[in-house]
Design a protein around this motif. Structure first.
Motif, PDB file in Angstrom:
ATOM      1  N   ILE A 232       0.889  -1.115  -0.013  1.00 29.56           N
ATOM      2  CA  ILE A 232      -0.140  -0.207   0.148  1.00 29.56           C
ATOM      3  C   ILE A 232       1.099   1.107   0.023  1.00 29.56           C
ATOM      4  CG2 ILE A 232      -1.893   1.226   1.250  1.00 29.56           C
ATOM      5  CD1 ILE A 232      -2.807  -1.462   0.258  1.00 29.56           C
ATOM      6  N   GLY A 233       0.810   1.935  -1.134  1.00 28.53           N
ATOM      7  CA  GLY A 233       2.060   3.004  -1.130  1.00 28.53           C
ATOM      8  C   GLY A 233       3.390   2.482  -1.285  1.00 28.53           C
ATOM      9  N   VAL A 234       4.294   2.745  -0.570  1.00 34.80           N
ATOM     10  CA  VAL A 234       5.642   2.073  -0.342  1.00 34.80           C
ATOM     11  C   VAL A 234       5.766   1.038   0.775  1.00 34.80           C
ATOM     12  CG1 VAL A 234       6.495   4.287  -1.604  1.00 34.80           C
ATOM     13  CG2 VAL A 234       6.446   3.859   1.095  1.00 34.80           C
ATOM     14  N   LEU A 235       4.727   0.946   1.724  1.00 30.81           N
ATOM     15  CA  LEU A 235       4.611   0.013   2.543  1.00 30.81           C
ATOM     16  C   LEU A 235       4.140  -1.296   2.242  1.00 30.81           C
ATOM     17  CD1 LEU A 235       3.771   2.324   5.774  1.00 30.81           C
ATOM     18  CD2 LEU A 235       5.976   1.844   5.150  1.00 30.81           C
ATOM     19  N   ASP A 236       4.743  -2.439   2.719  1.00 33.07           N
ATOM     20  CA  ASP A 236       4.056  -3.634   2.464  1.00 33.07           C
ATOM     21  C   ASP A 236       2.814  -3.634   3.411  1.00 33.07           C
ATOM     22  OD1 ASP A 236       4.796  -5.142   5.215  1.00 33.07           O
ATOM     23  OD2 ASP A 236       6.509  -4.215   4.701  1.00 33.07           O
ATOM     24  N   VAL A 237       1.945  -4.833   3.083  1.00 35.79           N
ATOM     25  CA  VAL A 237       0.532  -4.531   3.624  1.00 35.79           C
ATOM     26  C   VAL A 237       0.612  -4.855   5.016  1.00 35.79           C
ATOM     27  CG1 VAL A 237      -1.546  -5.934   3.895  1.00 35.79           C
ATOM     28  CG2 VAL A 237      -0.634  -5.349   1.463  1.00 35.79           C
ATOM     29  N   GLU A 238       1.608  -5.893   5.479  1.00 36.08           N
ATOM     30  CA  GLU A 238       1.577  -6.277   6.936  1.00 36.08           C
ATOM     31  C   GLU A 238       2.123  -4.808   7.898  1.00 36.08           C
ATOM     32  OE1 GLU A 238       0.446  -8.736   8.513  1.00 36.08           O
ATOM     33  OE2 GLU A 238      -0.521  -9.178   6.665  1.00 36.08           O
ATOM     34  N   THR A 239       2.825  -4.089   7.233  1.00 36.08           N
ATOM     35  CA  THR A 239       3.195  -2.837   7.914  1.00 36.08           C
ATOM     36  C   THR A 239       2.212  -2.017   8.121  1.00 36.08           C
ATOM     37  OG1 THR A 239       5.669  -3.378   7.385  1.00 36.08           O
ATOM     38  CG2 THR A 239       5.300  -1.133   8.099  1.00 36.08           C
TER      39      THR A 239
ATOM     40  N   TYR B  93      -0.905  -2.190   7.674  1.00 37.55           N
ATOM     41  CA  TYR B  93      -2.156  -2.782   8.419  1.00 37.55           C
ATOM     42  C   TYR B  93      -2.187  -4.110   8.754  1.00 37.55           C
ATOM     43  CZ  TYR B  93      -7.413  -2.253   9.025  1.00 37.55           C
ATOM     44  OH  TYR B  93      -8.600  -2.228   9.596  1.00 37.55           O
ATOM     45  N   PRO B  94      -1.556  -4.421   9.751  1.00 40.27           N
ATOM     46  CA  PRO B  94      -1.295  -5.973  10.160  1.00 40.27           C
ATOM     47  C   PRO B  94      -2.609  -6.818  10.197  1.00 40.27           C
ATOM     48  CG  PRO B  94      -0.049  -4.267  11.811  1.00 40.27           C
ATOM     49  CD  PRO B  94      -1.090  -3.458  10.902  1.00 40.27           C
ATOM     50  N   GLU B  95      -2.375  -7.998  10.218  1.00 33.37           N
ATOM     51  CA  GLU B  95      -3.275  -9.106  10.021  1.00 33.37           C
ATOM     52  C   GLU B  95      -4.199  -8.850  11.301  1.00 33.37           C
ATOM     53  OE1 GLU B  95      -4.273 -13.605   9.174  1.00 33.37           O
ATOM     54  OE2 GLU B  95      -2.239 -12.855   9.184  1.00 33.37           O
ATOM     55  N   SER B  96      -3.419  -8.876  12.415  1.00 36.25           N
ATOM     56  CA  SER B  96      -4.226  -8.587  13.686  1.00 36.25           C
ATOM     57  C   SER B  96      -5.283  -7.440  13.714  1.00 36.25           C
ATOM     58  CB  SER B  96      -3.306  -8.683  14.895  1.00 36.25           C
ATOM     59  OG  SER B  96      -2.505  -7.618  14.766  1.00 36.25           O
ATOM     60  N   ASP B  97      -4.921  -6.270  13.222  1.00 36.16           N
ATOM     61  CA  ASP B  97      -5.799  -5.319  13.102  1.00 36.16           C
ATOM     62  C   ASP B  97      -6.785  -5.308  12.065  1.00 36.16           C
ATOM     63  OD1 ASP B  97      -3.916  -4.413  15.070  1.00 36.16           O
ATOM     64  OD2 ASP B  97      -3.097  -2.770  13.751  1.00 36.16           O
ATOM     65  N   ARG B  98      -6.450  -6.059  10.996  1.00 39.61           N
ATOM     66  CA  ARG B  98      -7.429  -6.228  10.021  1.00 39.61           C
ATOM     67  C   ARG B  98      -8.472  -7.347  10.297  1.00 39.61           C
ATOM     68  NH1 ARG B  98      -2.917  -7.484   6.851  1.00 39.61           N
ATOM     69  NH2 ARG B  98      -3.891  -9.707   6.149  1.00 39.61           N
ATOM     70  N   PHE B  99      -8.304  -8.155  11.577  1.00 37.67           N
ATOM     71  CA  PHE B  99      -9.087  -9.087  11.925  1.00 37.67           C
ATOM     72  C   PHE B  99     -10.316  -8.293  12.576  1.00 37.67           C
ATOM     73  CE2 PHE B  99     -11.014 -11.955  14.879  1.00 37.67           C
ATOM     74  CZ  PHE B  99     -11.363 -12.996  14.267  1.00 37.67           C
ATOM     75  N   GLU B 100     -10.336  -7.202  12.884  1.00 38.05           N
ATOM     76  CA  GLU B 100     -11.507  -6.220  13.376  1.00 38.05           C
ATOM     77  C   GLU B 100     -12.329  -5.936  12.142  1.00 38.05           C
ATOM     78  OE1 GLU B 100     -12.356  -2.260  15.999  1.00 38.05           O
ATOM     79  OE2 GLU B 100     -10.389  -2.933  15.971  1.00 38.05           O
ATOM     80  N   LEU B 101     -11.849  -5.440  11.017  1.00 41.35           N
ATOM     81  CA  LEU B 101     -12.634  -5.018  10.040  1.00 41.35           C
ATOM     82  C   LEU B 101     -13.249  -6.249   9.353  1.00 41.35           C
ATOM     83  CD1 LEU B 101     -13.588  -3.160   7.791  1.00 41.35           C
ATOM     84  CD2 LEU B 101     -11.129  -3.372   6.544  1.00 41.35           C
ATOM     85  N   VAL B 102     -12.526  -7.686   9.454  1.00 44.57           N
ATOM     86  CA  VAL B 102     -12.962  -8.730   8.952  1.00 44.57           C
ATOM     87  C   VAL B 102     -14.670  -9.173   9.805  1.00 44.57           C
ATOM     88  CG1 VAL B 102     -12.554 -11.241   8.606  1.00 44.57           C
ATOM     89  CG2 VAL B 102     -10.991  -9.699   7.950  1.00 44.57           C
ATOM     90  N   MET B 103     -14.008  -9.191  10.949  1.00 48.85           N
ATOM     91  CA  MET B 103     -15.414  -9.311  12.144  1.00 48.85           C
ATOM     92  C   MET B 103     -16.462  -8.459  12.002  1.00 48.85           C
ATOM     93  SD  MET B 103     -14.838 -12.095  13.512  1.00 48.85           S
ATOM     94  CE  MET B 103     -16.115 -12.019  14.704  1.00 48.85           C
ATOM     95  N   ALA B 104     -16.275  -7.297  11.562  1.00 47.62           N
ATOM     96  CA  ALA B 104     -17.208  -6.321  11.252  1.00 47.62           C
ATOM     97  C   ALA B 104     -18.184  -6.429  10.113  1.00 47.62           C
ATOM     98  CB  ALA B 104     -16.773  -4.832  11.244  1.00 47.62           C
ATOM     99  N   LEU B 105     -17.332  -6.906   8.876  1.00 46.01           N
ATOM    100  CA  LEU B 105     -17.957  -7.173   7.549  1.00 46.01           C
ATOM    101  C   LEU B 105     -18.519  -8.618   7.625  1.00 46.01           C
ATOM    102  CD1 LEU B 105     -15.135  -6.170   5.283  1.00 46.01           C
ATOM    103  CD2 LEU B 105     -17.413  -5.303   5.170  1.00 46.01           C
TER     104      LEU B 105
END
Length: 820
Positions: free
Chosen positions: A235-242, A244-256
């Motif tokens: 995302i931009g110049v950063l890799d995805v895990e840096t 938006y780490p997977e542990s943080d993305r889990f909250e969005l996954v749960m909301a969806l």
């Protein structure tokens, strides 16, 4: 049919004398094409705003114009209540029980009184049951209820589909579409996200852009999977895990996931897809009044749906050809909160884009509100018509005046406008139209639809129960793939899977000069399936279809595929089917992990392809043709791939354009003649009534409307200039000094009668020309001719004949499913 209905004008009501508080006889007619520059309707509760807008929708329907109506309050469903026979029993199921109780009447008595009221009301405005029947026959009324099955349910899945090619190729439009979709989706989750600062917004935007640019559509399950495992590395110049780490993305996954699994959300995924073309017209091509009732939704759901719907309208609109005439209407009954001056909700961007661009496509936007304070007037700078009704507070008036002043939208001074607005009565509006010379005060006509007030969920269900299953079935039929109407391919054969013998893990090695390609794999095999490639022969040809009689010179690319089998004649082109893939879609390497069916021996010989290409061209010459439709009345031919319904709809729009051109020519022809006669009558009246010269303009207007009501209304709201009045007054004073009074009066009386007769003759001549317009054939009902064009041998240019491997998903029992 009313005479004015032939002219493409809408009957809004009659002129209103604000000072006297009286309705005058002169009709107020509004050009339908003026709505292509959009309209804003502003008025407090009780001003008659909804009645005015329902009247506009009725007029559009009678003129064959479909409409999409967004109904946050529930009032617009009243458009489904049309009773041509005006019988009490028709009104009985829909009358308001509370209103009957307050009047001390039984429901039967109250229904009888409502039927009498409506019968007298429409008659007082020159209408009758026949006009109600005309409205009922002209358009089908459907009530859609997203998130509910009370009306016709709506599926939002298509709203997450890849947009049209025109949007994908325009970076700005694609960015707007993605931003609106993501913002509205996050809003549904209760997340107020900034498009730049929010990680959720940035990630989802990248996911949508990646999928859509690849031509892939998304649904919520696929979106959840891609949030878990993003399809992009950075995302931009950063890799995805840096970023938006997977542990943080889990909250969005749960909301969806919670949204997807929430009770009742399945209703959002079932029903009629948001295919605007199919929503606007029946399968037979009849226009629809499509009401999207959203009163039952919460604020977040309303915003989500309105933004998606407006984006779908934009997507459809950009696929339409340009036009100068009205093609369709989009109306929102209350825009409070959807087009605010400072905030930027998901609905604002697509609404502003429609206001800026819809005119070129003939799509008219009508926005209504009772709250002129929270309104972005700059966004309404492209609005050509303002209907202003009674306002509640001085603050409302001041904000409206400030907004109109900033847009230079009013043809009156601020002081005049404020005085006029302050004196407006219920159902009385100031009409300010940039296409007319002067503003108009008018009283709205009696609507044809019965208006008992907002309909309940149960009432909507009663109305839609008889049509719900049919509407859902029609939407499924429309979504099913079908062959283009222009092509007449051979009968579609079942896909043959020429697998015999053991499958290999690698494609065969072929001699020099024999190429092989691979059809792209669509989908993913399940756990019981594996990927298997089978050999086919692919042929691509460019065909010219020429016909001098119809002035046709068209070129089409057609692609065919036929199985390669180990038999005496390995290739039979008569077994070929036309496919949607082209040579550009062929891939040079196979998918990983696939197996390959045996290849017939003949397919390894270069000479075979030379013979098969010769056979291909011979088969094309005998089998291919182009079938088109021809409209005798408009002398137009359908386009390749255009089915009969869509051709008739396009011809209807063309007929409307030509009618509007004829109407404009008629207006120009009679406007100057009529103005000249009005001025003559003014001078004659001034001579006759010297002592009452100051009152003559009003009297003259009354006499004109009585003698030539349609002609006067049709030629427009053209003010008598001060120069004309001054000259007439000067002439009167000069005559007074030099002529004998009695002789002058006698001559003036004769002149008045002569001019009146000239006006009557002009009206008769005008009416005769209008009658001729009715003789035009309706493209929706005329008998079309079929044009069949066969190519010459020289019109066939074979581009490619080659070996391709077609993918299948095969299970352990040998059952195969096409994967291309």
């Amino acid at each position: 049919m009313k005479t004015f209905e032939k002219l493409g004008v809408f009957y809004l009501g009659k002129r209103y004398d604000l000072k006297a508080g009286e309705i005058q006889d002169e009709l107020v007619l509004y050009d339908s094409k003026d709505l292509t520059t959009h309209a804003a309707v502003i008025g407090m509760t009780g001003s008659g705003k909804t009645g005015l807008c329902i009247g506009l929708i009725e007029e559009a329907a009678i003129d064959g114009i479909p409409a999409i109506l967004i109904d946050p309050k529930g009032d617009l469903s009243n458009l489904a209540l049309t009773f041509p026979q005006l019988r009490p029993e028709d009104f009985r199921p829909w009358v308001n029980p509370d209103a009957a109780r307050q009047k001390g009447l039984s429901l039967d008595e109250y229904a009888r009184k409502q039927a009498e009221l409506w019968s007298q009301g429409i008659a007082s405005w020159g209408q009758d049951g026949a006009r109600i029947q005309r409205l009922k026959d002209a358009a089908e009324v459907l009530i859609f209820t997203p998130g509910s099955n009370a009306g016709i349910p709506v599926s939002i899945l298509d709203s997450l589909s890849a947009p049209a090619k025109a949007i994908l190729e325009d970076a700005d439009l694609l960015r707007e579409r993605i931003q609106t979709t993501v913002t509205s989706l996050l809003g549904l989750l209760g997340i107020e996200a900034d498009p730049i600062k929010s990680r959720e917004h940035v990630l989802l935007s990248n996911i949508f852009e990646n999928a859509w640019r690849a031509g892939q559509s998304l649904d919520l399950p696929a979106l959840i999977q891609q949030v878990q495992k993003p399809p992009v590395q950075k995302i931009g110049v950063l890799d995805v895990e840096t970023f938006y780490p997977e542990s943080d993305r889990f909250e969005l996954v749960m909301a969806l996931n919670n949204l997807l699994g929430s009770p009742g959300f399945d209703v959002w995924l079932e029903g009629v897809p948001l295919d605007i073309q199919e929503i606007l017209y029946t399968p037979e091509g009849k226009p629809r009044i499509a009401i999207f009732s959203i009163a039952h939704l919460n604020d977040a759901e309303r915003m989500f749906f309105v933004a998606l719907l407006l984006n779908q309208v934009l997507n459809w609109m950009r696929g339409q050809p340009g036009t100068t005439s009205l093609r369709a209407l989009v109306y929102m009954d209350e825009i409070y909160g959807y087009l605010p001056p400072t905030k930027n909700p998901p609905s604002k961007q697509p609404m502003m884009t429609l206001l800026k661009q819809a005119r070129a496509f003939g799509v008219g936007i009508i926005l209504a509100t009772q709250n002129p304070v929270d309104l972005d007037y700059k966004a309404l700078s492209n609005t050509g018509t303002w209907f202003i009704g009674r306002l509640q507070t001085q603050r409302d008036k001041e904000r409206l005046l400030d907004g109109l002043e900033s847009l230079h939208a009013a043809a009156m001074t601020r002081k005049e406008l404020e005085k006029t607005i302050s004196n407006l009565d219920s159902r009385v509006f100031l009409l300010n139209n940039t296409h007319e010379d002067v503003p108009e005060i008018f009283h709205t006509r009696w609507v044809l639809s019965y208006l008992p007030g907002p309909l309940t969920r149960d009432q909507i269900k009663v109305l839609m129960d008889p049509v719900r299953s049919r509407a859902l079935q029609q939407s499924r039929s429309a979504a099913s793939p079908s062959a283009p109407a222009s092509a007449t391919p051979p009968p579609v054969q079942p896909v043959v899977t020429p697998v015999a013998g053991a499958a290999g893990a690698q494609p065969p090695t072929l001699p020099s000069g024999v190429a092989q390609y691979f059809l792209p794999v669509r989908g993913i095999p399940n756990e019981q399936q594996h990927l298997l490639y089978a050999p086919y022969l692919f042929g691509e040809v460019n065909i010219s279809f020429v016909d001098k009689k119809y002035h046709l010179d068209l070129s089409e690319r057609r692609d065919f595929i036929t199985p390669l089998l180990e038999r005496p004649i390995p290739v039979k082109w008569e077994e070929a089917i036309e496919c949607s893939l082209s040579a550009d879609d062929l891939e040079s390497v196979p998918a990983k992990g696939a197996r390959f069916a045996p290849l017939p021996a003949a397919a390894s010989k270069k000479s075979s392809y030379t013979a098969w290409e010769k056979d291909f061209k011979a088969w094309l010459y005998g089998s291919q043709e182009l079938t088109l439709f021809f409209s005798p009345s408009l002398e137009e031919v359908s386009q390749p791939g255009e089915n009969e319904r869509d051709f008739r709809l396009r011809m209807s729009q063309l007929a409307r354009e030509r009618r509007d051109e004829a109407v404009e020519a008629l207006r120009k022809k009679y406007a100057s003649k009529f103005t000249t006669l009005k001025n003559r009558l003014l001078r004659a009246e001034q001579k006759l009534e010297k002592q009452k010269s100051q009152a003559q303009k009003a009297k003259m207007d009354t006499m004109i409307s009585a003698g030539a009501a349609l002609l006067s209304a049709f030629t427009g709201r053209k003010a008598l200039s001060s120069t004309t009045l001054s000259k007439a007054s000067s002439a009167m004073r000069g005559i007074t000094r030099t002529m004998d009074e009695s002789q002058d009066i006698k001559q003036a009386e004769e002149t008045v009668e002569a001019v009146k007769q000239q006006i009557a003759d002009l009206e008769t001549e005008f009416q005769a020309e209008v009658e001729k317009m009715e003789e035009r054939i309706d493209p929706m009902s005329e008998e079309l001719e079929q044009v069949i064009i066969k190519p010459r041998k020289s019109d066939l240019r074979v581009a490619l004949v080659t070996l391709v491997w077609a993918p299948f998903f095969e299970n352990a029992e040998g059952e195969r499913e096409a994967a291309w």
